[in-house]
Write a protein that holds these residues in place. Sequence first.
Motif, mmCIF file in Angstrom:
data_model
loop_
_atom_site.group_PDB
_atom_site.id
_atom_site.type_symbol
_atom_site.label_atom_id
_atom_site.label_comp_id
_atom_site.label_asym_id
_atom_site.label_seq_id
_atom_site.Cartn_x
_atom_site.Cartn_y
_atom_site.Cartn_z
ATOM 1 N N ILE A 33 -6.810 -7.125 5.833
ATOM 2 C CA ILE A 33 -6.202 -6.557 7.001
ATOM 3 C C ILE A 33 -7.234 -6.849 8.177
ATOM 4 C CG2 ILE A 33 -6.037 -4.233 8.184
ATOM 5 C CD1 ILE A 33 -4.716 -2.975 5.684
ATOM 6 N N PRO A 34 -8.363 -6.563 7.851
ATOM 7 C CA PRO A 34 -9.228 -7.036 9.098
ATOM 8 C C PRO A 34 -9.586 -8.570 9.236
ATOM 9 C CG PRO A 34 -10.552 -6.056 7.198
ATOM 10 C CD PRO A 34 -9.404 -5.635 6.781
ATOM 11 N N LEU A 57 0.763 -1.185 -0.041
ATOM 12 C CA LEU A 57 0.021 -0.095 0.079
ATOM 13 C C LEU A 57 0.804 1.291 -0.100
ATOM 14 C CD1 LEU A 57 -2.864 -1.022 2.574
ATOM 15 C CD2 LEU A 57 -2.617 -1.294 0.006
ATOM 16 N N GLN A 58 2.104 1.191 0.514
ATOM 17 C CA GLN A 58 3.095 2.244 0.489
ATOM 18 C C GLN A 58 3.631 2.347 -0.935
ATOM 19 O OE1 GLN A 58 4.113 2.124 4.873
ATOM 20 N NE2 GLN A 58 5.285 3.678 4.411
ATOM 21 N N VAL A 77 -7.169 -12.803 17.195
ATOM 22 C CA VAL A 77 -8.250 -12.262 18.290
ATOM 23 C C VAL A 77 -9.060 -13.498 18.328
ATOM 24 C CG1 VAL A 77 -10.181 -10.732 18.678
ATOM 25 C CG2 VAL A 77 -8.120 -9.853 17.411
ATOM 26 N N ILE A 78 -9.432 -14.111 17.207
ATOM 27 C CA ILE A 78 -10.198 -15.366 17.587
ATOM 28 C C ILE A 78 -9.724 -16.371 18.102
ATOM 29 C CG2 ILE A 78 -11.504 -17.060 16.002
ATOM 30 C CD1 ILE A 78 -11.719 -14.996 13.778
ATOM 31 N N LEU A 101 -6.121 -9.605 11.025
ATOM 32 C CA LEU A 101 -6.026 -9.085 12.389
ATOM 33 C C LEU A 101 -6.937 -9.775 13.371
ATOM 34 C CD1 LEU A 101 -5.670 -5.081 12.181
ATOM 35 C CD2 LEU A 101 -3.891 -6.933 12.531
ATOM 36 N N ALA A 102 -8.199 -10.145 12.684
ATOM 37 C CA ALA A 102 -9.221 -10.891 13.425
ATOM 38 C C ALA A 102 -8.570 -12.415 13.846
ATOM 39 C CB ALA A 102 -10.513 -11.089 12.516
ATOM 40 N N ARG A 105 -4.337 -3.830 -4.189
ATOM 41 C CA ARG A 105 -4.528 -2.944 -3.159
ATOM 42 C C ARG A 105 -5.869 -3.227 -2.355
ATOM 43 N NH1 ARG A 105 -1.437 1.816 -3.272
ATOM 44 N NH2 ARG A 105 -2.815 2.974 -2.341
ATOM 45 N N MET A 144 -6.439 -4.603 1.441
ATOM 46 C CA MET A 144 -7.432 -4.010 2.295
ATOM 47 C C MET A 144 -8.542 -4.645 2.797
ATOM 48 S SD MET A 144 -8.146 -0.220 0.841
ATOM 49 C CE MET A 144 -6.580 0.905 0.402
ATOM 50 N N TRP A 158 -15.785 -18.532 13.458
ATOM 51 C CA TRP A 158 -15.290 -17.729 12.705
ATOM 52 C C TRP A 158 -13.810 -18.021 12.104
ATOM 53 C CZ3 TRP A 158 -17.779 -12.914 11.169
ATOM 54 C CH2 TRP A 158 -18.884 -12.763 11.906
#
Lengths: 252, 381
Positions: B169-170, B75-76, B177-178, B173-174, B162, B166, B128
């Motif tokens: 990403i969620p 992305l950068q 956490v899951i 990251l999940a 891209r 995107m 999930w």
Amino acid sequence: MMHNDRREFIRKAGIGMLAGMGAASGILTGGGFERTTSAAWAAVPGEHGRRWGMLIDTRRCREGCTLCIESCHHTHNVPAVKSPDETVEWMHKEDGRELLGSLCSSTAALPALCNHCVEPSCARACPTDSIFRRTDGIVAIDYHRCVGCRSCMQSCPYGEVSFNWSDPRASLKNPSLDYPTRQRGVVEKCNFCSDRLVRGKKPSCVEACPEGAISFGNLNDPSSEIRKLLESSETLQRKPELGTRPSVFYII
Amino acid sequence: MIEQALKGHRSYLIWSFALLALAAGAAYASALQSADGFVHTGMGNNAIWGLYHAQLPFLASIAAASLAMLVPGTLQKHSFLAPLAPLAAFLGAIASAMSLLFIAADLGMQRRILTLFLNPSPGAPASWQAPLLLLFLALSLAVGWAQVGAMRKGVKQAVWIRSAVMIAIPAGLALPVISAFRLAVVPGSELWTSALLAPRLMVSGVAASAGMMLLMAVTAEKLAGFKAGEEALERLAAVAAWAGLGSLALTGLEAGTAMLGNVTAKTTALSLLYGNSPFALASWFSLLAGALSTGFLLMPSLRRSSIAAASFGALLALSVWLQSGLTLILAGQLRNGSVAVGYAPALPEILLTTGVWAGAVLIITVLLKITASAQLEREGL
């Protein structure tokens, strides 16, 4: 400019994800503690619907008697697996102190079974909704949907879920024809005799007890026999501090 | 591109065949398990989860951490991590594929595996896991493959990459956490119900994946002529060092809170981990190896040497694997008061686990080979 946009995006994605996870995972479940003294029972705001519950009067439970367990295991084709690391149990007897903690004065072996919690952690652990709480309070298992991941077994703080590590049918000598057998690879536990309740019968352990030590009934009905016993006696639940709200009570 | 996988030095082929043999061992163990169930494993009523489930939190954290390298690289516009972006994408893909394999291996009813995708129960964190892993696998694999292709052709990366990143990403990251929430549903298990578990998995995952990528990039540079660039490697070593420090800090915070508050349940959980437990040795080794490798990687002079950086990176990854993989699950499931019956994995279980890892290393080897040949081809033009 570019930099700010990216930062903003990452922030929004993060917040959105957290909100979604929070809502989806049911972190915000209802309150936990349930007082079990008679005064507290009278003060419980009336809950609607049925909540099957059990009360075991341990004063009447005979030392060394296992009739309730035998009847339960026969009725439901629970395999008698020999290897201690692979046993399958719907009901068993355990040291009173181990079962109920230091409040329990008795170290005699007391019957223990699934507590059919109002807040069952096993149901929150199951990825496929195979273990779930019915509207009548019974926590039931769909043996045909269970994938055998053992998450429920891991998350039950009472250790009342069993897994069929080996083929259960091989350990059944005299199977009952009124209840199905299970396969290797699924979990099972006490179903509060939901199969007998629909036929208007009482749970098999209740019927089997020669001393009438086990009472069964609707905890939400103030006129039920079990409710009257609860209101007139001091009772204990297993690990009430965990907030699971068990539906099995003990009179010591 | 794929034809490059089959050509190479004799040592490359021998290495690949050895890994293939180990993976075949996994296939054998898996067949054995399908036929007879878990009787060939060390699992039982005293160890409900074993080696298979123990891989899941670690792998989830590796998958999430691949984003830390992938996002700046894709992305950068100008990122020192850009040459490593495809590698990061492949690492994420492989970690999620391995997670799916270990989830499958851990099922008592393997033929019902589709139930995990078709009949989820959204209120349960566990439901999930498999669908998100599958999504993350598809996204990261597509991104990595498209990037290597663009590199080979010498063109700019496709625009859709891209968007794919995107979405990743969620999803990525999940994953940790899951993994943490799957354990958080176990009431009374202080090791698992800690709110620090998810952040610990994330931070230690960044440390471990940076360490593993250092090892991969340096090995591929020495053997296949892969070029990551000196600056990229040094920055990667710095990422590993700071994330390692963060992970140690979180471990310390957890222990400090438990001991200062003298919370019996929490100190008991710690003693199951570090004290009177069959896993104490692994826990202490993990802690010391983590501290040692982080300390060395924090020294700029040491991390500038690519060999030293790769070795300490590998040690850091091993430490994190022991901490968030093995000991977290195996010690966490020990019940307070009950006799800590040690769990010893059985041979088929070990074969299956090492086989899945060997398969993953094989795929990484092949992908690195393809990437290096794409680079060489580019230079030859």
